[in-house]
Design an enzyme around this catalytic site. Structure first.
Site, PDB file in Angstrom:
ATOM      1  N   GLU A 140     -24.708  17.632  39.033  1.00 12.87           N
ATOM      2  CA  GLU A 140     -25.241  16.047  39.219  1.00 12.87           C
ATOM      3  C   GLU A 140     -26.636  16.096  39.190  1.00 12.87           C
ATOM      4  OE1 GLU A 140     -21.321  13.451  39.805  1.00 12.87           O
ATOM      5  OE2 GLU A 140     -22.473  13.758  41.453  1.00 12.87           O
ATOM      6  N   ASP A 168     -12.434  14.610  39.889  1.00 13.95           N
ATOM      7  CA  ASP A 168     -13.226  13.920  40.824  1.00 13.95           C
ATOM      8  C   ASP A 168     -12.428  12.848  41.577  1.00 13.95           C
ATOM      9  OD1 ASP A 168     -15.309  12.833  42.302  1.00 13.95           O
ATOM     10  OD2 ASP A 168     -16.255  12.002  40.377  1.00 13.95           O
ATOM     11  N   GLU A 200     -13.118   5.290  46.168  1.00 15.87           N
ATOM     12  CA  GLU A 200     -13.757   5.143  44.885  1.00 15.87           C
ATOM     13  C   GLU A 200     -13.067   4.850  43.637  1.00 15.87           C
ATOM     14  OE1 GLU A 200     -16.298   8.608  44.224  1.00 15.87           O
ATOM     15  OE2 GLU A 200     -17.262   7.875  42.335  1.00 15.87           O
ATOM     16  N   HIS A 236      -9.912   9.129  34.728  1.00 20.05           N
ATOM     17  CA  HIS A 236     -11.171   8.660  34.491  1.00 20.05           C
ATOM     18  C   HIS A 236     -11.436   7.611  33.250  1.00 20.05           C
ATOM     19  CE1 HIS A 236     -15.131   8.767  36.221  1.00 20.05           C
ATOM     20  NE2 HIS A 236     -15.004  10.180  36.527  1.00 20.05           N
TER      21      HIS A 236
HETATM   22  C1  GCU Z   1     -18.463  11.595  42.303  1.00 24.56           C
HETATM   23  C2  GCU Z   1     -19.098  10.290  42.859  1.00 24.56           C
HETATM   24  C3  GCU Z   1     -20.757  10.400  43.118  1.00 24.56           C
HETATM   25  C4  GCU Z   1     -20.681  11.745  44.028  1.00 24.56           C
HETATM   26  C5  GCU Z   1     -19.905  12.848  43.552  1.00 24.56           C
HETATM   27  C6  GCU Z   1     -19.970  13.918  44.660  1.00 24.56           C
HETATM   28  O1  GCU Z   1     -18.943  12.003  41.285  1.00 24.56           O
HETATM   29  O2  GCU Z   1     -19.024   9.387  41.847  1.00 24.56           O
HETATM   30  O3  GCU Z   1     -21.079   9.405  43.726  1.00 24.56           O
HETATM   31  O4  GCU Z   1     -22.211  12.038  44.624  1.00 24.56           O
HETATM   32  O5  GCU Z   1     -18.737  12.546  43.250  1.00 24.56           O
HETATM   33  O6  GCU Z   1     -19.003  14.235  45.235  1.00 24.56           O
HETATM   34  O7  GCU Z   1     -21.056  14.728  44.554  1.00 24.56           O
END
Ligand code: GCU
Length: 707
Positions: free
Chosen positions: A271, A344, A372, A494
């Site tokens: 990410e 996730d 979440e 999702h």
């Molecule tokens: C999910 C989450 C993010 C978080 C990521 C992670 O994608 O939405 O906010 O940073 O997990 O676990 O690194």
């Protein structure tokens, strides 16, 4: 050697008891509410330490018997953290090999007392925690926000530290110690490099000093580019000597301040985070440079397996593809931390394939306590049932009985992403406290049953009256199964309204063609195949729904599971119903053995989940007399919202899928009350630390009703 008598314990108790009695029922005392009208007489011959002093002060809340405590370092059968409690004449005796074991023993006694245990002559318990690192991961930022945090701002007041040390840190430490949690990562995995600046490390020291007597070690998330950003090096290539030297110096600086510092948690090359792959190096190269820096002090590196970003594989396969070739290449103080499932933290995922496939790399577990994807702080979702399902899953790595719980015992590491904020009641939804509690209890003993944990929590948090506990425990136990049904039944995943944003509310329409960026984010399509629509594996089309991950016609993801799971998942006839759409593409009109079509069955799932949620407000109203007004109203308002949101999910999904497949509403399904076009327009702020307020959701839903 000092003797602790009734008076010494009393003196300490005063400080504690003011905190306990002062406020009524705002939830701030969590499961530690009971104050003691009588005082136990506490005796010990043991040398006094801060930890023991806390244990003895806590014991003064115990009023069933007098207690004697003793530390005996030769009791190796109790490990470093275990304890034994025996009835010895008219006294209870707690023995442990270290003071922290005494502290855990004391909290254990208090739990028994609150749950109404009779301490008869043959009362005897011996407890040794199953995992060595029982850890909370805070996703807290230096600016006070909390990623995916739904209970206010961070409890860490970086602006005030180190000069001002909030009393909340002690309450936090105490709550964690009471359930055996012994490690905490203070900051977000999306880590600011600034965390490692000297000024901030001094603040970390101030927190660590408060947590230490409660047996809690502090860890930090680190940004892999820190040597560049704060060290002003040209890059952060892990194979460069100057980079290794920077990490070594930083480790020394940290250990000078915090001698029992636990180590680093790292999110790398995921990410958008920096990592070793930026320099053509492997995850092992990256983890090892940190591991070498921490090794002299006994620190560990927790390297996350939540990696994706490459565009060549289906996302749920990527972790295994990246980490399997690295077996044998990590230092012995590296643990790879995997989320419970490969995507996730969805309401329902099969366990992560890494748990069954990696042989040499020690694996730790990452659960998400913060909800979440399970209604955030608006829904009651008792997560222990979900965690138990994962821990009890058999990976068949070494034949039958190779559970995930046993696999992570090798590394001894189990972590939960915290749901704690600076709200008065810590977690906003009073029932979210149960998830913090249950995480600690399962980290101590994964064999505990989810309903037993719920009952202990209810007894301590509300009342031990069975007329309250039975119906409320049933409601808790039904909550995750119901959420799965009304949000994402049969292995759907999702389909949230917002992608990188708030993840709040339904958005199955985001899977429609033309939304490639979303599909890539959710990695439910291989981007190589953009021009080959047959590989868009999760789309709702006119004919079918679901992800074909079979080895026969799909992406072959089932091959990441050991036999017999691989074949079991590959065949719809043997695939557990909760994973149908995770592994299979199913025609809307396909007939099921029950005689229903798949479409009828799917709609029945949404309907059933919504019906269960609809019973929650009534269950809560029926136990009104047992609950103080403040918490009663708070919970009732949220349960009503949950029931309403269940209908939102049901209607949004059914109406959208009907718009794609053109099928009529099956018999027995309550006709939708919402308008699809209006539902699609509901749009809460896209924000990673935001849960809409109940009144805002209610207003949005009022506006989406059919005329
Ligand atoms: C999910 C989450 C993010 C978080 C990521 C992670 O994608 O939405 O906010 O940073 O997990 O676990 O690194």
């Amino acid at each position: 050697m000092s003797n602790t008598t009734r008076n010494a314990a009393l003196g300490l108790l005063l400080g504690l008891s003011t905190a306990i009695v002062a406020s009524a029922d705002d939830g701030s005392h969590l499961w530690l509410r009971k104050s003691a009208p009588d005082l136990a007489i506490v005796k010990t011959e043991a040398p006094m330490s801060d930890t023991l002093r806390i244990a003895l002060a806590e014991l003064s809340r115990f009023h069933d018997h007098n207690v004697e405590v003793s530390t005996n370092k030769h009791r190796t059968d109790l490990g470093t953290d275990g304890f034994e409690i025996l009835m010895n004449g008219d006294k209870l005796k707690i023995v442990a090999s270290r003071d922290v074991g005494i502290l855990y023993g004391v909290y254990h006694l208090l739990r028994h007392q609150a749950c109404g245990t009779q301490f008869t002559d043959n009362f005897q318990v011996k407890e040794v925690p199953y995992y060595k690192f029982r850890m909370l991961n805070h996703w807290d930022n230096l600016d006070g926000t909390v990623e995916r945090g739904y209970a206010g701002s961070s409890i860490w007041k970086w602006d005030e530290l180190p000069g001002k040390v909030s009393p909340r840190y002690t309450e936090y430490a105490r709550a964690n110690a009471s359930i055996g949690i012994n490690a905490t990562v203070l900051n977000n995995v999306n880590a600011s490099p600034k965390m490692l600046e000297t000024a901030n490390l001094k603040k970390v020291k101030a927190i660590a000093d408060v947590l230490r007597p409660y047996g809690i070690r502090v860890f930090l998330s680190v940004n892999f580019a820190s040597p560049m950003v704060i060290g002003k090096l040209k890059d952060a290539d892990p194979l460069k000597p100057e980079v290794a030297a920077w990490w070594k110096d930083k480790a020394k600086e940290i250990y000078d301040l915090v001698p029992d510092f636990g180590g680093f948690l790292v999110k790398a090359n995921s990410e958008g985070q920096p990592g070793p792959c930026d320099y053509g190096r492997t995850h092992a190269d990256g983890a090892n440079v940190l591991a070498d820096a921490l090794k002299p002090y006994g620190g560990v590196v927790i390297w996350r397996a939540f990696v994706y970003g490459k565009k060549t594989e289906e996302r749920v396969q990527q972790a295994l593809l990246e980490f399997q070739p690295l077996e044998g290449k990590f230092r012995d103080n590296v643990v790879i931390q995997a989320k419970n499932g490969p995507l996730d933290f969805q309401p329902c995922e099969p366990f992560h394939p890494l748990f069954g496939k990696l042989k040499q790399i020690p694996l730790g577990m990452e659960f998400q306590i913060t909800q979440e994807y399970l209604g955030q702080s608006n829904h009651l979702a008792y997560l222990a049932t979900l965690w138990k399902e994962v821990l009890d899953s058999d990976t068949y790595q070494n034949g039958p009985g190779s559970t995930v719980a046993k696999k992570i015992h090798e590394s001894g590491m189990i972590a939960g992403v915290a749901n704690i904020g600076d709200d008065v009641n810590w977690c906003r939804h009073p029932f979210a406290q149960a998830n913090w509690y249950a995480f600690g209890r399962l980290a101590w003993n994964p064999d505990l049953k989810a309903d037993d944990i719920a009952k202990e929590w209810l007894a301590q948090t509300f009342t031990s009256n069975p007329a309250f506990i039975e119906p409320v425990c049933d409601m808790m136990m039904s909550s995750v199964p119901a959420i799965r049904q009304y949000m994402m039944p049969l292995g759907l995943a999702h389909i949230f309204a917002s992608t990188l944003g708030n993840h709040y509310g339904p958005g199955p329409w985001l899977y429609q063609a033309g939304n490639e960026s979303f599909l890539q984010y959710a990695s439910l399509v291989s981007t190589n195949d953009e021009k080959a629509p047959g590989r868009r594996i999760f789309d709702a089309t006119k004919d079918a729904l679901g992800a074909d991950r079979t080895k026969t016609t799909g992406t072959g993801t089932v091959l990441q599971y050991n036999a017999p799971l691989c074949d079991q998942y590959n065949d719809l006839k043997t695939c557990p119903e909760r994973y149908w759409l995770w592994f299979h593409r199913i025609g809307w009109k396909d007939k099921l053995p029950t005689g229903d079509t798949f479409w009828e069955h799917l709609c029945g799932e949404f309907e059933s989940g919504a019906k269960i949620a609809a019973t929650y407000p009534g269950i809560w109203e029926s136990v009104k007399t047992y609950v103080d007004n403040e918490r009663y109203e708070l919970v009732l308002g949220r349960l009503k919202l949950q029931a309403r949101e269940a209908v939102w999910w049901k209607d949004a999904c059914i109406l959208f899928y009907q718009s794609v497949n053109g099928l009529p509403l099956p018999k027995g399904i309550t006709p939708p009350i919402y308008d699809l076009a209006k539902l699609k327009r509901i749009n809460f702020p896209s924000n990673v630390h935001f849960c809409p307020k109940p009144e805002d959701v209610n207003r949005a839903l009022d506006g989406a009703l059919k005329k």
